[in-house]
Design an enzyme around this catalytic site. Structure first.
Site, PDB file in Angstrom:
ATOM      1  N   TYR A  50      24.550 -52.723   1.498  1.00  0.00           N
ATOM      2  CA  TYR A  50      25.543 -53.736   1.095  1.00  0.00           C
ATOM      3  C   TYR A  50      25.619 -54.831   2.162  1.00  0.00           C
ATOM      4  O   TYR A  50      25.610 -56.028   1.850  1.00  0.00           O
ATOM      5  CB  TYR A  50      26.903 -53.066   0.907  1.00  0.00           C
ATOM      6  CG  TYR A  50      28.023 -54.015   0.515  1.00  0.00           C
ATOM      7  CD1 TYR A  50      28.186 -54.430  -0.804  1.00  0.00           C
ATOM      8  CD2 TYR A  50      28.924 -54.489   1.464  1.00  0.00           C
ATOM      9  CE1 TYR A  50      29.216 -55.301  -1.164  1.00  0.00           C
ATOM     10  CE2 TYR A  50      29.952 -55.351   1.120  1.00  0.00           C
ATOM     11  CZ  TYR A  50      30.093 -55.754  -0.199  1.00  0.00           C
ATOM     12  OH  TYR A  50      31.123 -56.613  -0.547  1.00  0.00           O
ATOM     13  N   SER A  61      31.193 -61.690   2.991  1.00  0.00           N
ATOM     14  CA  SER A  61      32.050 -60.587   3.447  1.00  0.00           C
ATOM     15  C   SER A  61      31.926 -60.447   4.959  1.00  0.00           C
ATOM     16  O   SER A  61      30.920 -60.861   5.552  1.00  0.00           O
ATOM     17  CB  SER A  61      31.578 -59.293   2.786  1.00  0.00           C
ATOM     18  OG  SER A  61      32.139 -58.171   3.424  1.00  0.00           O
TER      19      SER A  61
END
Ligand SMILES: NC(=O)c1ccc[n+]([C@@H]2O[C@H](COP(=O)([O-])OP(=O)(O)OC[C@H]3O[C@@H](n4cnc5c(N)ncnc54)[C@H](OP(=O)(O)O)[C@@H]3O)[C@@H](O)[C@H]2O)c1
Length: 248
Positions: free
Chosen positions: A154, A141
């Protein structure tokens, strides 16, 4: 010569209910009789997700946090035949404020987003090396680029996963096995439901199309959208006092 995948005959999707994973599968052009194994916790939901896929669908129970089961799970999948493509898409995104109040939940998020990929993909790599061919797709990501206070747990898992995937790709070099690292920006969909889209937001369908194109080529990293790569360079240059003021 790098492995290129145009028409995979047997595919394993880890995180079998993933929207992005499903869109990747929809963009592939498998030969007749091809099989996909949707691996995840919710067998019923995965069976529904599999209904419109251009594959014969099998579902299998897989929990990314059950680290001790991963080697056996992978051994069983390969015992049924060679695998052309493994997509590692299991992941959770939890509000940072919830994690601040619940460190154990943060630990489980790390297991899902990072540790489980490590135990599973090392087992996958053993088998693909023995096959001397195959592809692994890892969903990193843009969050891997730099930790943000709004989702640093995260972000830390994606940074770890991204580093692991780059190292694994290098260790597989010359084995006939290729790893494609995918770095999407904000993807509008189930995982980000209720969140305002970030700049350069994209869709699961766009990620699927970019991955299918990259699988048929020779890239080792793909940003979605493509300009996210340049944005990531700019993100690294923002002075920290400014960076920490970002609201999200
Ligand atoms: N959406 C975004 O903005 C975005 C951006 C960049 C990268 N990514 C990454 O892309 C990947 C796919 O995301 P997505 O957008 O397709 O989200 P998604 O539709 O929510 O898919 C995530 C999948 O992971 C599965 N999962 C969660 N915990 C699991 C566990 N313990 N064991 C097995 N499976 C588990 C979920 O299954 P359940 O239904 O059982 O929970 C779900 O099928 C993730 O790694 C995500 O971090 C997403």
């Amino acid at each position: 010569m790098n492995e290129r995948i145009r028409r995979p005959g047997r595919v394993l999707l880890l995180g079998g209910g993933s929207e992005i994973g499903r869109e990747i599968l929809l963009k592939l052009d498998p030969p007749p009789g091809s099989e996909v194994i949707l691996a995840g916790r919710d067998l019923q939901r995965m069976a529904q997700c599999g209904e419109s896929l251009p594959f014969r669908v099998r579902t299998a129970y897989y929990d990314a946090t059950a680290l001790e089961t991963h080697q056996r799970f992978v051994d069983e999948v390969f015992a049924d035949g060679p695998v052309d493509l493994v997509i590692s898409a299991a992941g959770v995104l939890t509000d940072q404020e919830l994690l601040d109040r619940d460190p154990l939940r943060a630990g489980l998020l790390v297991q899902t987003n990072l540790t489980g990929h490590v135990t599973t993909l090392l087992a996958v790599a053993q088998h693909l090396r023995a096959q001397r061919r195959g592809m692994i797709v890892v969903l990193s990501s843009v969050a891997a680029v730099r930790p943000r206070k709004a989702n640093f747990v995260y972000g830390a898992t994606k940074a770890g996963l991204d580093a692991f995937a780059r190292g694994l790709a290098d260790s597989l070099h010359g084995s006939g096995v290729r790893l494609l690292l995918v770095r999407p920006g904000f993807v509008i969909g189930r995982m980000t439901a209720g969140m305002a889209p970030a700049p350069a937001a994209t869709t699961a369908a766009a990620v699927g199309a970019a991955v299918a194109t990259a699988l048929a080529g020779s890239a080792s990293v793909v940003w979605v959208p493509r300009r996210m790569g340049a944005l990531a360079t700019a993100m690294r240059l923002i002075p920290r006092p400014l960076w920490r003021k970002l609201p999200r």
